[in-house]
Design a protein around this motif. Structure first.
Motif, PDB file in Angstrom:
ATOM      1  N   GLY A   1      49.049  73.443  24.030  1.00 21.21           N
ATOM      2  CA  GLY A   1      49.570  74.013  25.263  1.00 21.21           C
ATOM      3  C   GLY A   1      50.592  75.085  24.986  1.00 21.21           C
ATOM      4  N   THR A   2      51.232  75.537  26.048  1.00 19.34           N
ATOM      5  CA  THR A   2      52.254  76.574  25.969  1.00 19.34           C
ATOM      6  C   THR A   2      53.600  75.961  26.308  1.00 19.34           C
ATOM      7  N   TYR A   3      54.593  76.266  25.490  1.00 20.80           N
ATOM      8  CA  TYR A   3      55.937  75.734  25.644  1.00 20.80           C
ATOM      9  C   TYR A   3      56.907  76.896  25.834  1.00 20.80           C
ATOM     10  N   ALA A   4      57.675  76.871  26.920  1.00 23.26           N
ATOM     11  CA  ALA A   4      58.608  77.948  27.247  1.00 23.26           C
ATOM     12  C   ALA A   4      59.990  77.623  26.687  1.00 23.26           C
TER      13      ALA A   4
ATOM     14  N   THR B   1      59.462  69.285  16.926  1.00 24.31           N
ATOM     15  CA  THR B   1      59.327  67.900  17.340  1.00 24.31           C
ATOM     16  C   THR B   1      58.751  67.894  18.746  1.00 24.31           C
ATOM     17  N   PHE B   2      57.661  67.175  18.933  1.00 18.09           N
ATOM     18  CA  PHE B   2      57.088  67.037  20.267  1.00 18.09           C
ATOM     19  C   PHE B   2      57.768  65.863  20.950  1.00 18.09           C
ATOM     20  N   ASN B   3      58.239  66.095  22.160  1.00 12.69           N
ATOM     21  CA  ASN B   3      58.961  65.091  22.931  1.00 12.69           C
ATOM     22  C   ASN B   3      57.998  64.452  23.930  1.00 12.69           C
ATOM     23  N   VAL B   4      57.734  63.171  23.717  1.00 10.94           N
ATOM     24  CA  VAL B   4      56.728  62.453  24.477  1.00 10.94           C
ATOM     25  C   VAL B   4      57.397  61.417  25.374  1.00 10.94           C
ATOM     26  N   ASN B   5      56.931  61.361  26.623  1.00 12.57           N
ATOM     27  CA  ASN B   5      57.401  60.360  27.576  1.00 12.57           C
ATOM     28  C   ASN B   5      56.186  59.524  27.948  1.00 12.57           C
ATOM     29  N   GLY B   6      56.123  58.320  27.408  1.00 19.63           N
ATOM     30  CA  GLY B   6      54.928  57.499  27.610  1.00 19.63           C
ATOM     31  C   GLY B   6      53.801  58.099  26.802  1.00 19.63           C
ATOM     32  N   GLN B   7      52.769  58.580  27.471  1.00 16.58           N
ATOM     33  CA  GLN B   7      51.655  59.242  26.791  1.00 16.58           C
ATOM     34  C   GLN B   7      51.608  60.727  27.109  1.00 16.58           C
ATOM     35  N   GLN B   8      52.607  61.229  27.821  1.00 15.60           N
ATOM     36  CA  GLN B   8      52.615  62.628  28.232  1.00 15.60           C
ATOM     37  C   GLN B   8      53.619  63.427  27.408  1.00 15.60           C
TER      38      GLN B   8
ATOM     39  N   GLU C   1      56.104  66.209  27.170  1.00 20.54           N
ATOM     40  CA  GLU C   1      56.908  66.957  28.136  1.00 20.54           C
ATOM     41  C   GLU C   1      57.435  68.267  27.574  1.00 20.54           C
ATOM     42  N   SER C   2      57.719  68.285  26.258  1.00 24.13           N
ATOM     43  CA  SER C   2      58.348  69.466  25.668  1.00 24.13           C
ATOM     44  C   SER C   2      58.245  69.397  24.156  1.00 24.13           C
ATOM     45  N   LEU C   3      58.722  70.458  23.534  1.00 23.18           N
ATOM     46  CA  LEU C   3      58.911  70.441  22.095  1.00 23.18           C
ATOM     47  C   LEU C   3      60.294  70.988  21.813  1.00 23.18           C
ATOM     48  N   THR C   4      60.798  70.702  20.623  1.00 24.21           N
ATOM     49  CA  THR C   4      62.061  71.253  20.173  1.00 24.21           C
ATOM     50  C   THR C   4      61.809  71.990  18.879  1.00 24.21           C
ATOM     51  N   LEU C   5      62.190  73.267  18.848  1.00 27.18           N
ATOM     52  CA  LEU C   5      62.084  74.079  17.645  1.00 27.18           C
ATOM     53  C   LEU C   5      63.375  73.924  16.861  1.00 27.18           C
ATOM     54  N   HIS C   6      63.260  73.549  15.601  1.00 28.32           N
ATOM     55  CA  HIS C   6      64.414  73.397  14.709  1.00 28.32           C
ATOM     56  C   HIS C   6      64.351  74.540  13.700  1.00 28.32           C
ATOM     57  N   GLN C   7      65.283  75.493  13.822  1.00 30.91           N
ATOM     58  CA  GLN C   7      65.260  76.656  12.929  1.00 30.91           C
ATOM     59  C   GLN C   7      66.644  77.278  12.874  1.00 30.91           C
ATOM     60  N   ASN C   8      67.048  77.693  11.676  1.00 31.82           N
ATOM     61  CA  ASN C   8      68.344  78.359  11.472  1.00 31.82           C
ATOM     62  C   ASN C   8      69.510  77.553  12.041  1.00 31.82           C
ATOM     63  N   GLY C   9      69.478  76.240  11.867  1.00 31.36           N
ATOM     64  CA  GLY C   9      70.562  75.389  12.345  1.00 31.36           C
ATOM     65  C   GLY C   9      70.587  75.175  13.842  1.00 31.36           C
ATOM     66  N   GLN C  10      69.577  75.648  14.537  1.00 34.43           N
ATOM     67  CA  GLN C  10      69.513  75.495  15.986  1.00 34.43           C
ATOM     68  C   GLN C  10      68.387  74.546  16.370  1.00 34.43           C
ATOM     69  N   ASP C  11      68.560  73.858  17.483  1.00 33.71           N
ATOM     70  CA  ASP C  11      67.534  73.013  18.077  1.00 33.71           C
ATOM     71  C   ASP C  11      67.260  73.558  19.468  1.00 33.71           C
ATOM     72  N   ILE C  12      66.123  74.232  19.608  1.00 35.73           N
ATOM     73  CA  ILE C  12      65.818  74.947  20.854  1.00 35.73           C
ATOM     74  C   ILE C  12      64.690  74.212  21.586  1.00 35.73           C
ATOM     75  N   PRO C  13      64.999  73.631  22.743  1.00 32.67           N
ATOM     76  CA  PRO C  13      63.965  72.920  23.497  1.00 32.67           C
ATOM     77  C   PRO C  13      63.095  73.885  24.295  1.00 32.67           C
ATOM     78  N   GLY C  14      61.846  73.486  24.477  1.00 33.59           N
ATOM     79  CA  GLY C  14      60.921  74.262  25.296  1.00 33.59           C
ATOM     80  C   GLY C  14      60.008  73.336  26.060  1.00 33.59           C
ATOM     81  N   ARG C  15      60.036  73.425  27.381  1.00 36.26           N
ATOM     82  CA  ARG C  15      59.205  72.521  28.181  1.00 36.26           C
ATOM     83  C   ARG C  15      57.756  73.010  28.196  1.00 36.26           C
ATOM     84  N   LYS C  16      56.844  72.067  28.288  1.00 38.88           N
ATOM     85  CA  LYS C  16      55.416  72.383  28.318  1.00 38.88           C
ATOM     86  C   LYS C  16      55.072  72.931  29.696  1.00 38.88           C
ATOM     87  N   ILE C  17      54.516  74.143  29.720  1.00 41.22           N
ATOM     88  CA  ILE C  17      54.185  74.774  30.998  1.00 41.22           C
ATOM     89  C   ILE C  17      52.691  74.862  31.233  1.00 41.22           C
ATOM     90  N   LYS C  18      51.889  74.674  30.210  1.00 45.99           N
ATOM     91  CA  LYS C  18      50.418  74.693  30.330  1.00 45.99           C
ATOM     92  C   LYS C  18      49.831  73.692  29.380  1.00 45.99           C
TER      93      LYS C  18
END
Length: 85
Positions: free
Chosen positions: A10-13, A59-66, A68-85
């Motif tokens: 999917g696509t994560y924003a 890291t893919f963030n899962v709630n139950g079986q769905q 919801e988002s992923l978190t990009l870990h790069q350059n000391g940052q943790d950037i969340p992105g919610r699944k939009i598609k």
């Protein structure tokens, strides 16, 4: 398993102008950030994946079986992105 991998496709924003598109080919996942090349990502666990071409992981963030988002870990940052598609 491929059934788990398919749920990550999917696509994560991460911002209004920066997305990560996750695709699958067989048993392999790929990630492509906005205006960047597509790279293979490798499983560290069922929800954690890493790249070999740059020092980064997701890291893919899962709630139950769905997924919801992923978190990009790069350059000391943790950037969340919610699944939009």
């Amino acid at each position: 398993p491929e059934t788990i991998l398919e749920t990550y496709v999917g696509t994560y924003a991460l911002s209004p102008v920066f997305n990560i598109e996750v695709t699958r080919s067989g048993k392999q996942l790929f990630a492509q950030a906005t205006n960047q090349a597509k790279f293979e990502i490798f499983a560290k666990s069922n929800t954690e994946f890493y790249l070999k071409v740059v020092v980064a992981s997701v890291t893919f963030n899962v709630n139950g079986q769905q997924v919801e988002s992923l978190t990009l870990h790069q350059n000391g940052q943790d950037i969340p992105g919610r699944k939009i598609k």
